[in-house]
Design an enzyme around this catalytic site. Sequence first.
Site, PDB file in Angstrom:
ATOM      1  N   ASP A 104       0.859  -1.185   0.000  1.00  0.00           N
ATOM      2  CA  ASP A 104       0.000   0.000   0.000  1.00  0.00           C
ATOM      3  C   ASP A 104       0.894   1.234   0.000  1.00  0.00           C
ATOM      4  O   ASP A 104       1.456   1.602   1.034  1.00  0.00           O
ATOM      5  CB  ASP A 104      -0.906  -0.028   1.233  1.00  0.00           C
ATOM      6  N   HIS A 105       1.055   1.850  -1.172  1.00  0.00           N
ATOM      7  CA  HIS A 105       1.951   2.999  -1.327  1.00  0.00           C
ATOM      8  C   HIS A 105       1.231   4.147  -2.025  1.00  0.00           C
ATOM      9  O   HIS A 105       0.323   3.929  -2.825  1.00  0.00           O
ATOM     10  CB  HIS A 105       3.175   2.620  -2.164  1.00  0.00           C
ATOM     11  N   GLU A 162       6.042   5.063   6.179  1.00  0.00           N
ATOM     12  CA  GLU A 162       7.260   5.753   5.767  1.00  0.00           C
ATOM     13  C   GLU A 162       6.897   7.177   5.338  1.00  0.00           C
ATOM     14  O   GLU A 162       5.839   7.412   4.763  1.00  0.00           O
ATOM     15  CB  GLU A 162       7.937   5.045   4.576  1.00  0.00           C
ATOM     16  N   ASN A 219       5.478   7.947   1.729  1.00  0.00           N
ATOM     17  CA  ASN A 219       4.055   7.919   1.390  1.00  0.00           C
ATOM     18  C   ASN A 219       3.218   8.865   2.233  1.00  0.00           C
ATOM     19  O   ASN A 219       2.199   9.383   1.767  1.00  0.00           O
ATOM     20  CB  ASN A 219       3.511   6.499   1.578  1.00  0.00           C
ATOM     21  N   GLY A 263      11.752  -3.680  14.716  1.00  0.00           N
ATOM     22  CA  GLY A 263      12.590  -3.463  15.886  1.00  0.00           C
ATOM     23  C   GLY A 263      11.839  -3.865  17.130  1.00  0.00           C
ATOM     24  O   GLY A 263      10.622  -4.110  17.100  1.00  0.00           O
ATOM     25  N   THR A 306       9.816  -8.660   7.245  1.00  0.00           N
ATOM     26  CA  THR A 306      10.454  -9.030   5.982  1.00  0.00           C
ATOM     27  C   THR A 306      11.828  -9.645   6.201  1.00  0.00           C
ATOM     28  O   THR A 306      12.624  -9.726   5.271  1.00  0.00           O
ATOM     29  CB  THR A 306      10.588  -7.798   5.061  1.00  0.00           C
TER      30      THR A 306
END
Length: 322
Positions: free
Chosen positions: A37-38, A106, A109, A173, A190
Amino acid sequence: MTRFGYFLSCEEFGPAELIEQARLAEEAGFESLWISDHFHPWNDEQGESPFVWSVIGALAQACSLPVTTAVTCPTVRMSPVLVAQAAATSAVMLDGRFTLGLGTGEALNEHVLGDAWPTLDVRLEMLEEAVGLIRELWTGEFVNHRGRHYTADTARIYTLPEQPPQIFMSGFGPEAVDVAARIADGYITTSPDHALLKRFRDSAGDKMAQAGTKVAWAATEDEGVELAHRLWGTSGLPGELAQVLPSPRHFEQAAELVTSEQTRRSVTCGPDPDRHVEAVKPFVEAGFDDVYVANMGPHWAEMIPTYGNEVLPRLRSGIDGR
């Protein structure tokens, strides 16, 4: 036993190609779909970025595989109120075969409306509030919410599935993994990171964990390296750069630090089924419930059936079975 899915990359392919990939993936024996989804691709070479919710609607008509967003950010570019409605409609269209994968996103986007890009601790706080609001909206009741980050004013979602979708959360993280274990129904990543997966499961119990990876199928290894480096060299950037750079051109500039030899070492390239089995093997051995594989470059019509015939059967029979 690990299940295997296909990862649809909205950054690299237009709607028609994504739908055809999904159709081929179902024919080849993949069991589910991830879809990114970008708003922007990572770089201009990738060159696409269709609106994911429109593509999901088409997927519901094109195949019968379950779909998970990998991942949607419900905090800045789209209000969690609208994400709740979009996800509910997707779950209805997919007859319940939809999982809402969420993450902190991010800047690439999320900055496009002019909002400041928060620090990670604030993004995690925003995501936790967003998840609570989404779940409240899925009750079908009128919702009034006055939170630290979001407001909903007598909002009600009328088109709802019989059961609300599960919510999975990405985490790269320890802080994000801890939040995922607390608020989500499953975990997305990932990397076959044993330590982070153990951290999640130690807190979350038997909640599901999914992981995804990318390969570059091509006639030769060298061609695959060229494709992976040109199209996805940005994925080799270290640390938190992927979360803070604001535009494709900034990613292109940063990716100049990634050499083609680094790409060769980090990405499985070429047509050798043995190497593709080895690419997925660490995720299976780590214990992920679902593993998704994306193809970088134009040769997905060869990669997908070859995986169905030569790679997935070996993975399902215990990695080394032939």
